[in-house]
Structure formats: structure tokens, C-alpha cells
Scaffold this motif. Structure first.
Motif, PDB file in Angstrom:
ATOM      1  N   GLU A   6       0.831  -1.200   0.000  1.00  0.00           N
ATOM      2  CA  GLU A   6       0.000   0.000   0.000  1.00  0.00           C
ATOM      3  C   GLU A   6       0.869   1.254   0.000  1.00  0.00           C
ATOM      4  OE1 GLU A   6      -2.020  -2.993   2.908  1.00  0.00           O
ATOM      5  OE2 GLU A   6       0.002  -2.248   2.455  1.00  0.00           O
ATOM      6  N   CYS A  22      -2.585   0.271  -4.039  1.00  0.00           N
ATOM      7  CA  CYS A  22      -2.099  -1.030  -3.604  1.00  0.00           C
ATOM      8  C   CYS A  22      -1.532  -1.731  -4.826  1.00  0.00           C
ATOM      9  CB  CYS A  22      -3.223  -1.850  -2.992  1.00  0.00           C
ATOM     10  SG  CYS A  22      -2.789  -3.567  -2.627  1.00  0.00           S
ATOM     11  N   TRP A  36     -10.315  -3.076   0.697  1.00  0.00           N
ATOM     12  CA  TRP A  36      -9.617  -2.221   1.654  1.00  0.00           C
ATOM     13  C   TRP A  36     -10.269  -2.409   3.016  1.00  0.00           C
ATOM     14  CZ3 TRP A  36      -5.234   0.310   0.603  1.00  0.00           C
ATOM     15  CH2 TRP A  36      -4.930   0.585  -0.732  1.00  0.00           C
ATOM     16  N   ARG A  38      -9.705  -1.431   7.366  1.00  0.00           N
ATOM     17  CA  ARG A  38      -9.003  -0.512   8.260  1.00  0.00           C
ATOM     18  C   ARG A  38      -9.102  -0.988   9.707  1.00  0.00           C
ATOM     19  NH1 ARG A  38     -12.845   4.879   7.598  1.00  0.00           N
ATOM     20  NH2 ARG A  38     -14.631   4.148   8.833  1.00  0.00           N
ATOM     21  N   ARG A  45     -10.244  -5.399  12.534  1.00  0.00           N
ATOM     22  CA  ARG A  45     -10.010  -4.987  11.155  1.00  0.00           C
ATOM     23  C   ARG A  45     -11.352  -5.045  10.428  1.00  0.00           C
ATOM     24  NH1 ARG A  45      -4.646  -7.307   8.377  1.00  0.00           N
ATOM     25  NH2 ARG A  45      -3.891  -6.516  10.381  1.00  0.00           N
ATOM     26  N   TYR A  95      -5.494  -1.355   5.183  1.00  0.00           N
ATOM     27  CA  TYR A  95      -4.877  -2.536   4.602  1.00  0.00           C
ATOM     28  C   TYR A  95      -5.532  -2.894   3.277  1.00  0.00           C
ATOM     29  CZ  TYR A  95      -2.967  -3.346   9.284  1.00  0.00           C
ATOM     30  OH  TYR A  95      -2.309  -3.218  10.481  1.00  0.00           O
ATOM     31  N   CYS A  96      -4.713  -3.283   2.338  1.00  0.00           N
ATOM     32  CA  CYS A  96      -5.177  -3.849   1.089  1.00  0.00           C
ATOM     33  C   CYS A  96      -5.234  -5.359   1.255  1.00  0.00           C
ATOM     34  CB  CYS A  96      -4.185  -3.459  -0.013  1.00  0.00           C
ATOM     35  SG  CYS A  96      -4.418  -4.259  -1.594  1.00  0.00           S
ATOM     36  N   TRP A 118      -2.602 -10.087   2.356  1.00  0.00           N
ATOM     37  CA  TRP A 118      -2.688  -8.785   3.027  1.00  0.00           C
ATOM     38  C   TRP A 118      -1.425  -7.974   2.782  1.00  0.00           C
ATOM     39  CZ3 TRP A 118      -7.083  -7.493   5.713  1.00  0.00           C
ATOM     40  CH2 TRP A 118      -7.976  -8.534   5.979  1.00  0.00           C
ATOM     41  N   GLN A 120       0.975  -4.611   4.197  1.00  0.00           N
ATOM     42  CA  GLN A 120       1.516  -4.270   5.522  1.00  0.00           C
ATOM     43  C   GLN A 120       0.785  -3.097   6.159  1.00  0.00           C
ATOM     44  OE1 GLN A 120       2.741  -3.154   2.724  1.00  0.00           O
ATOM     45  NE2 GLN A 120       3.086  -0.976   3.122  1.00  0.00           N
ATOM     46  N   GLY A 121      -0.041  -2.418   5.384  1.00  0.00           N
ATOM     47  CA  GLY A 121      -0.835  -1.318   5.916  1.00  0.00           C
ATOM     48  C   GLY A 121      -0.197   0.043   5.707  1.00  0.00           C
TER      49      GLY A 121
END
Length: 128
Positions: A6, A22, A36, A38, A45, A95-96, A118, A120-121
């Protein structure tokens, strides 16, 4: 294996905009649903938006409808999230995520447990 990275997070004032990207590598994600999600510190999450492999179906959480837009460019192996009219409560790590599925069913796309790849954010902070 699919790797997701991301970018585009940062600090913005309330009412501002950010565009998250992403980038996927390792495999083409053209046959993957993507989303997506969060997470705030100490929280779960939660899914924000999702899009089917072909873009035919999209899902948005009620809290972001009309403000966020998810899109994908399969030729570039990239997912986007345009975030407008940002609010302090949008502050989170974004996060993607990806899942190999041809499903276009919203109940399936909107479930966080669907996704098994996933990033890493990236931190998004909205100041008031």
C-alpha cells in the motif's frame, strides 16, 4: 504467492482527500477479489470497501458511502481507494487485501474472512 504494498497514506485535515494505492506483485490479481480494510489501535479490522475481480460488484461500508470510491486497474495490477471528505473517525491503518475468487456476491465480498493476502498497511490520520 501475492505480495501487496500500500501507499498514499498520510496526515490530512478534515474535509481533505487522499488516494490510496495497492500494488500487487508475484501473480496477476485480475482473477482476485480485492478490498480495503481498516483497523484502529485495539480494534478489529473492518472492511471499508471491496471490488470483485471484474469490477462488476462493489461494496462500501455505510460509514464511507458517498465519500470513498474503490477501483482497480487489472492491467497495472493495482487497486485504488479514493477518499474524499475525510473525517477524524477515518483515522486508522488501512490494509489492502486480496482473495482468489470469481464471486461477485456482495455478502461474500464484504466479509473480512474471505481475504487471505494482506499488505503491511498504511497509516491515515485525519486531524480535526
Amino acid at each position: 504467492q501475492v505480495q501487496l504494498v500500500e501507499s498514499g497514506g498520510g496526515l490530512v485535515q478534515a474535509g481533505g482527500s487522499l488516494n490510496l494505492s495497492c500494488a500487487a506483485s508475484g501473480r496477476t490479481v485480475s482473477t482476485y477479489a480485492m478490498g480495503w480494510l481498516r483497523q484502529v489501535l485495539g480494534g478489529e479490522r473492518d472492511i471499508v470497501a471491496a471490488i470483485s475481480w471484474n469490477g462488476a460488484s462493489t461494496y462500501y461500508a455505510d460509514s464511507v458511502k458517498g465519500r470513498f470510491a474503490i477501483s482497480r486497474d487489472n492491467a497495472r495490477n493495482t487497486l485504488y481507494l479514493q477518499m474524499n471528505s475525510l473525517k477524524p473517525e477515518d483515522t486508522a491503518v488501512y490494509y489492502c487485501a486480496a482473495a482468489r475468487t470469481y464471486s461477485t456476491a456482495i455478502p461474500r465480498l464484504s466479509g473480512p474472512t474471505l481475504y487471505n493476502y494482506w499488505g503491511q498497511g498504511t497509516q491515515v490520520t485525519v486531524s480535526s
